[in-house]
Design a protein around this motif. Structure first.
Motif, short mmCIF file in Angstrom:
data_model
loop_
_atom_site.label_atom_id
_atom_site.label_comp_id
_atom_site.label_asym_id
_atom_site.label_seq_id
_atom_site.Cartn_x
_atom_site.Cartn_y
_atom_site.Cartn_z
N ASN A 55 3.96 -7.90 -8.27
CA ASN A 55 4.61 -8.89 -9.14
C ASN A 55 4.44 -8.54 -10.60
OD1 ASN A 55 5.72 -10.79 -7.27
ND2 ASN A 55 3.62 -11.30 -6.74
N GLU A 115 -1.95 -2.89 -9.04
CA GLU A 115 -2.02 -3.10 -7.59
C GLU A 115 -1.12 -4.26 -7.19
OE1 GLU A 115 -3.55 -1.15 -5.56
OE2 GLU A 115 -4.72 0.02 -6.97
N ASP A 116 -0.80 -5.11 -8.14
CA ASP A 116 0.00 -6.29 -7.84
C ASP A 116 1.46 -6.02 -8.18
OD1 ASP A 116 1.17 -8.72 -7.57
OD2 ASP A 116 -0.32 -9.82 -8.74
N TYR A 137 10.16 -6.90 -2.61
CA TYR A 137 9.97 -7.41 -3.97
C TYR A 137 11.28 -7.37 -4.75
CZ TYR A 137 5.01 -7.72 -3.31
OH TYR A 137 3.80 -8.10 -2.86
N VAL A 173 -6.96 -7.09 4.33
CA VAL A 173 -6.15 -6.23 3.47
C VAL A 173 -7.07 -5.27 2.72
CG1 VAL A 173 -4.50 -6.14 1.59
CG2 VAL A 173 -4.43 -8.03 3.17
#
Lengths: 338, 424
Positions: A196, A193-194, A216, A66
């Motif tokens: 969540n 970047e996340d 998401y 990634v």
């Protein structure tokens, strides 16, 4: 607790016996390795493909990295990887880098991602947004500070914006659709970047708005509300669902996801087998990981491209200008540029 | 430093004289207040730690299972495990400790015990010392980039600027050209009638041109029993195909271009090092080396000089003093520093992300150059997934990571305990 762990152990044993049976029954003859790197958006699909494929071909090693779409292309265009995951089409600069290094590639769309705009569950004023209103909220030239500045009658509360990191393909795509090539998005957004973190951010503030991939949203439906976007052609608001994304009515925020395959690596039997597995199962893999499958005709066309050795990209013109539009229109042999 | 002990004592005396006479009561009160302040601060930090640990354990322990320990990462959370990452972490950390401890301790012994006599040597010693103390504060991402150029591509010294990290010199690899038979090409829709079979033709040199299929060529087939020789046939895929299914199963397309693959032995070695386990361990070495050197120096300094003088006095050489007296008494201190450094190495993500970058991998490393992933990367990957089940898997992973950390530390504490002897 104890009973549970024994249960887990039994599951593990069953899994091991099942696994070993499929090993002996399947193609243990094929050796080799497939190196994949690129977008974190496409990663779950590639991981699912790798997992399913190595069940059938246990001696083939599939490694998925990634590095983000851009980072993946950096390695792909010098020939370090066999396959590059991408959440946007290849850029002219990357295309030329590949050409310079003598890397030919196949461009294969694998799924759709609906870029979803979300607001807080308790936000009762936003029912839909037009592209112009989105521009007001997100671009540096629009710069609406409160909801009242976006549309009359909305509360005079300050807007809080949560956006993916600037290195992600998602950010690139959103910027291109909303601000265009020359414009820029606001700099006073909370970025992460996340994804969540974005979910937590938006669900924590009634005045917040944010955007990320549809997977998401699907996992956090109980905390968030998705915003219907007014389709520029139909002039009516459309919510992001599997059906509207597949039909193309959720525009302009549904985007295709791609894998790029090095044509030289594609000669290797293990890469051929892996790509074939990927394309044959792409629709299932997409659904399984929270994305939307492409029309069957696109996968069939991709199969054709591979079989006939049609390398190159569909998303650049001969003069290296960007081309955009629905996948079904763009992904044809005529638009292929090599 | 320049003051003699006597002036020091006079100084203290003078200060005591000038000090304002305070009542006994207020002095005691201050003392008590300070003690409570210390206790309060300690309690707060311990409480925070306990809260963090409990939340992780509560979340993580229920998902810990045999699958999580022995499985491979899968798209289905209930089947997913972290065995490759677990093995990667163990490989990286053991290698890193094996390389770093001797180098770090030797450097510290040189700097502490073999003090330079000439001016030039003293100057270079102080330069090294300055560098080491500054390096301890560099962010680890910087070491990742350094490791990428220094170890992965070795400054492109081996002349492969276009493909950083690709093997230029290697040892222990066998190359094969892999052909598939006509039946197994997934893009020719006839796979159902013919068994899929794959044939390997050994290649002398990895830069040889691809093997051209010839009739009657000897090839090997990879089966359960190892490599089995097979005679292959060549057919034109566009023309008439053999009708005998046996022959068809061992037929290769005359225009087939093979794939070059390699089998690597456990002792496989290549230059430059590439994105392998060794490059990762060496990069982590850079991260923790300054910490180990500095803590070892401190431990050596703490050994009373009377011990050294005594040993020298009975005729021991400086080397004998270091080996028999100083080092053994410093080992408990050295171990403390090393424990801290290794704990840092286990949790380090940034440099590994730059060196390896791989997160989906199904096997544990087979040789020093093999690709790998480590637990912090796997945990990070799981936390960034949309599904909640992956988040609890990540919590389970953290508990396992903590377990490994504690067991590494336990070994070090054990060594420390064994070595601890009274100094007088």
């Amino acid at each position: 607790m104890k009973r549970e762990s024994i249960f887990h152990l039994m599951i593990a044993l069953v899994a091991i016996t099942l696994g070993s049976r499929s090993v002996s029954a399947q193609n243990s003859g094929l050796l080799g390795r497939v190196e994949i790197d690129g977008s974190s958006t496409v990663y779950p699909i590639s991981e699912a493909a790798a997992s399913g494929f190595t069940r059938a071909f246990p001696k083939v090693k599939v490694n998925v990295g990634v590095s983000g779409t851009g980072g993946g292309f950096k390695r792909f265009t010098v020939g370090q990887t066999d396959i590059s995951d991408a959440s946007r089409p290849i850029k002219a600069t990357e295309f030329e880098a590949a050409k310079d290094a003598g890397v030919d590639f196949f461009e294969l769309p694998v799924a759709y991602d609906g870029l979803t705009l979300v607001v807080h569950k308790g936000n009762n004023w936003v029912d839909h947004l037009t592209i112009d209103e989105i521009k007001k909220i997100f671009t540096s030239s629009g710069a609406a500070k409160t909801w009242a500045e976006v549309r009359q009658g909305w509360p005079n509360n300050p807007i809080q914006i949560f956006a993916p990191g600037t290195d992600s393909g998602t950010f690139d795509y959103f910027k291109e659709v909303v601000a265009g090539d020359d414009g820029s998005l606001r700099s006073d957004m909370s970025t992460s970047e996340d994804d969540n973190v974005l979910v937590t951010g938006v669900s924590g503030s009634p005045n917040a708005i944010g955007f990320f991939g549809v997977a998401y949203y699907e996992e956090n439906k109980d905390k968030l509300k998705s915003v219907a976007i007014v389709n520029p052609e139909l002039k009516e608001p459309v919510l992001p669902t599997a059906a509207t994304i597949e039909k193309g009515t959720y525009a302009p925020f549904s985007r295709p996801l791609f894998i790029y395959i090095n044509a030289r690596s594609f000669r290797r039997p293990e890469v051929r087998q892996f790509v074939a597995y990927y394309l044959k199962n792409a629709a299932d893999l997409a659904t399984q990981t929270g994305y939307v499958p492409l029309p069957k005709s696109v996968y069939a066309e991709a199969m054709n491209h591979c079989r006939q050795g049609k390398t190159g990209t569909h998303y650049l013109t001969k003069d290296m200008e960007k081309r955009s539009g629905a996948v079904t229109e763009i992904y044809t042999t005529e638009t292929l540029v090599n | 430093m320049s003051r003699s002990p006597t002036t020091n004592e006079e100084d203290i005396e003078a200060r005591l004289k000038n000090a304002e006479p305070a009542s006994n009561r207020s002095r005691m009160q201050k003392d008590r207040a300070f003690r409570w302040l210390c206790i309060a601060i300690a309690t707060v930090s311990v409480l925070v730690l306990v809260a963090l640990l409990t939340s992780i354990v509560v979340q993580g322990v229920p998902v810990i299972s045999w699958t999580l320990l022995s499985g491979t990462p899968e798209p289905e959370p209930s089947e997913a495990g972290m065995f490759p990452a677990l093995m990667g972490t163990i490989w990286i950390c053991s290698l890193c400790a094996l390389i770093t401890l001797p180098i770090g301790v030797a450097t510290a012994v040189l700097l502490e015990e073999f003090k330079p006599r000439t001016k030039v040597a003293a100057w270079s010693y102080s330069l090294i010392q300055l560098n080491i103390s500054n390096l301890a504060g560099v962010p680890s991402v910087v070491y990742g980039i350094l490791g990428l150029t220094a170890f992965v591509s070795m400054f492109s010294l081996f002349g492969n600027a276009t493909q950083p990290g690709a093997a230029v010199w290697e040892w222990g690899a066998t190359y094969y050209d892999q052909f598939s038979n006509l039946g197994s090409d997934p893009f020719l829709m006839m796979s159902d009638e013919v068994d899929e079979r794959y044939f390997l033709v050994p290649v002398e040199n990895r830069t040889n041109p691809p093997t051209v299929p010839t009739e009657g060529m000897m090839a090997y087939e990879n089966s359960v029993a190892g490599l089995v020789p097979v005679e292959v046939h060549v057919a034109d895929a566009m023309g008439d195909l053999p009708t005998d299914p046996e022959v068809l199963a061992t037929s290769i397309d005359s225009a087939a271009v093979p794939g070059r693959i390699s089998e690597k032995a456990w002792y496989y070695f290549q230059l430059p090092l590439g994105r392998g386990v060794l490059a990762g361990a060496l990069t982590l070495m850079l991260v923790i080396l300054p910490v180990i050197i500095i803590s070892t120096q401190e431990a050596l300094r703490a050994v009373p000089s009377s011990l050294r003088d005594g040993a020298l006095g009975i005729g021991a050489t400086p080397w004998q003093v270091v080996w028999n007296v100083t080092l053994p008494s410093a080992i408990p201190g050295i171990m403390t520093g090393s424990i801290l450094a290794m704990s840092r190495a286990i949790g380090e993500t940034a440099p590994i992300l730059i060196i390896a970058g791989i997160v989906y991998i199904r096997t544990s490393p087979q040789h020093l150059m093999d690709s790998y992933t480590v637990m912090p990367l796997q945990i990070y990957n799981w936390t960034s997934r949309p599904q909640d089940e992956f988040h609890s898997l990540a919590a389970g992973g953290i508990v396992i990571l903590l377990g490994i950390l504690l067991s590494f530390n336990a070994v070090a504490v054990l060594i420390r305990h064994r070595m601890q002897k009274p100094l007088s």
